[in-house]
Design an enzyme around this catalytic site. Structure first.
Site, PDB file in Angstrom:
ATOM      1  N   LEU A  65       0.817  -1.246  -0.134  1.00 52.31           N
ATOM      2  CA  LEU A  65      -0.373   0.225  -0.204  1.00 52.31           C
ATOM      3  C   LEU A  65       1.235   0.932  -0.181  1.00 52.31           C
ATOM      4  CD1 LEU A  65      -2.972  -1.007   2.801  1.00 52.31           C
ATOM      5  CD2 LEU A  65      -2.791  -0.526   0.292  1.00 52.31           C
ATOM      6  N   ASP A  66       0.094   2.188  -0.538  1.00 48.11           N
ATOM      7  CA  ASP A  66       1.269   3.450  -0.554  1.00 48.11           C
ATOM      8  C   ASP A  66       1.098   4.230   0.755  1.00 48.11           C
ATOM      9  OD1 ASP A  66       1.522   3.626  -2.961  1.00 48.11           O
ATOM     10  OD2 ASP A  66       0.416   4.435  -4.215  1.00 48.11           O
ATOM     11  N   LYS A  67       2.293   4.375   1.024  1.00 45.35           N
ATOM     12  CA  LYS A  67       2.480   5.826   2.462  1.00 45.35           C
ATOM     13  C   LYS A  67       1.177   6.498   3.226  1.00 45.35           C
ATOM     14  CE  LYS A  67       5.627   8.770   4.839  1.00 45.35           C
ATOM     15  NZ  LYS A  67       6.769   9.982   4.988  1.00 45.35           N
TER      16      LYS A  67
ATOM     17  N   HIS B  43       0.765   3.708  -8.054  1.00 41.91           N
ATOM     18  CA  HIS B  43      -0.747   4.547  -8.212  1.00 41.91           C
ATOM     19  C   HIS B  43      -1.728   3.974  -9.226  1.00 41.91           C
ATOM     20  CE1 HIS B  43       2.283   6.965  -6.870  1.00 41.91           C
ATOM     21  NE2 HIS B  43       2.182   6.679  -5.214  1.00 41.91           N
TER      22      HIS B  43
END
Length: 256
Positions: free
Chosen positions: A58-60, A164
């Site tokens: 998961l992105d930050k 993204h």
């Protein structure tokens, strides 16, 4: 010893550790965020009491469901299932404007180079996401150029795991995710930060796949972070969120 454990265990068996990752925490060390010293991978290892293997990322700034394998063999099995599109992920996003009731975003994405100094042309990869609009609100305030402002709650499923992908797809649709510094719009992001706090309004709330050892169907759900509670209540969206994804804890008493 690490700081206070930020991960919440959602499920564990002999093969898997499933946790809720808060927004703002990296999954593992990254060359882009060299200054960071705390990672979900390290906390998951502490939580499991053994070595763990991240199955996905998961992105930050994205919160929600994160799966770790407890062996390299299980990690490989789930990795192959993801490559074969046999793992289904569901996200909730708060977006600008009012998208159509439901739809498919079929928009190929150019791969980001691993090294930002790499100037070579990057390949374009197929990318498809399905979405449905769960709720809408129109606020009688001027945030940008219009006298009123519209936002929506969207459930969205990526069929790949491009970098993204959801942020770029919703931007392509004309409805960027609120709090997205790169894809979104400043006035709306500032309004959200002032009203509900800073952050990306995107969360992974569900994953479905065959258990890597037994083959039995497995459905995992992750409640939204508590920071979503004021927004859902202020905009009348609480009951539009499936109960398994509603933030845990007491609902706020508005006006108190």
């Amino acid at each position: 010893m690490l700081n206070d454990q930020p991960l919440r265990c959602l499920y564990r068996d002999e093969a898997l550790l499933v946790v809720h990752k808060p927004a703002g925490l990296l999954v593992h060390p990254s060359a882009i965020d060299r200054h960071e010293t705390e990672f979900a991978l390290h906390y998951a290892r502490e939580l499991a009491g053994q070595k763990v293997f991240p199955v996905h990322r998961l992105d930050k700034p994205t919160s929600g469901l994160l799966v770790f394998a407890l062996s390299s063999q299980v990690a490989s099995t789930l990795g192959q299932a993801m490559m074969a599109r046999e793992v289904e992920k569901q996200y909730l996003a708060v977006v600008r404007g009012w998208p159509a009731a439901a739809g498919r975003i079929d928009h190929p994405l150019k791969r980001d180079p691993v090294n930002k100094q790499d100037r070579r042309e990057q390949p374009i990869q197929s990318a498809v996401s399905d979405y449905q609009c769960l709720a809408q609100v129109e606020l009688p305030i001027q945030v940008d150029r219009y006298p009123s402002t519209r936002y929506a709650l969207v459930q969205i499923q990526p069929h790949e795991g491009r970098k993204h992908q959801l942020r770029r797809h919703l931007k392509h649709l004309g409805h960027p995710i609120l709090g997205d510094v790169k894809q979104g719009k400043g006035p709306h992001n500032r309004y959200m930060e002032h009203t509900f706090g800073r952050g990306l309004w995107l969360a992974c709330v569900q994953m479905r796949f065959a258990h890597p050892l037994t083959g039995a169907p497995l459905c995992l759900d992750a409640p939204l972070e508590a920071r979503f509670t004021p927004l859902l209540q202020a905009w009348g969206w609480w009951d539009d969120v499936p109960s398994a994804w509603q933030p845990r804890g007491e609902r706020l008493l508005l006006g108190k």
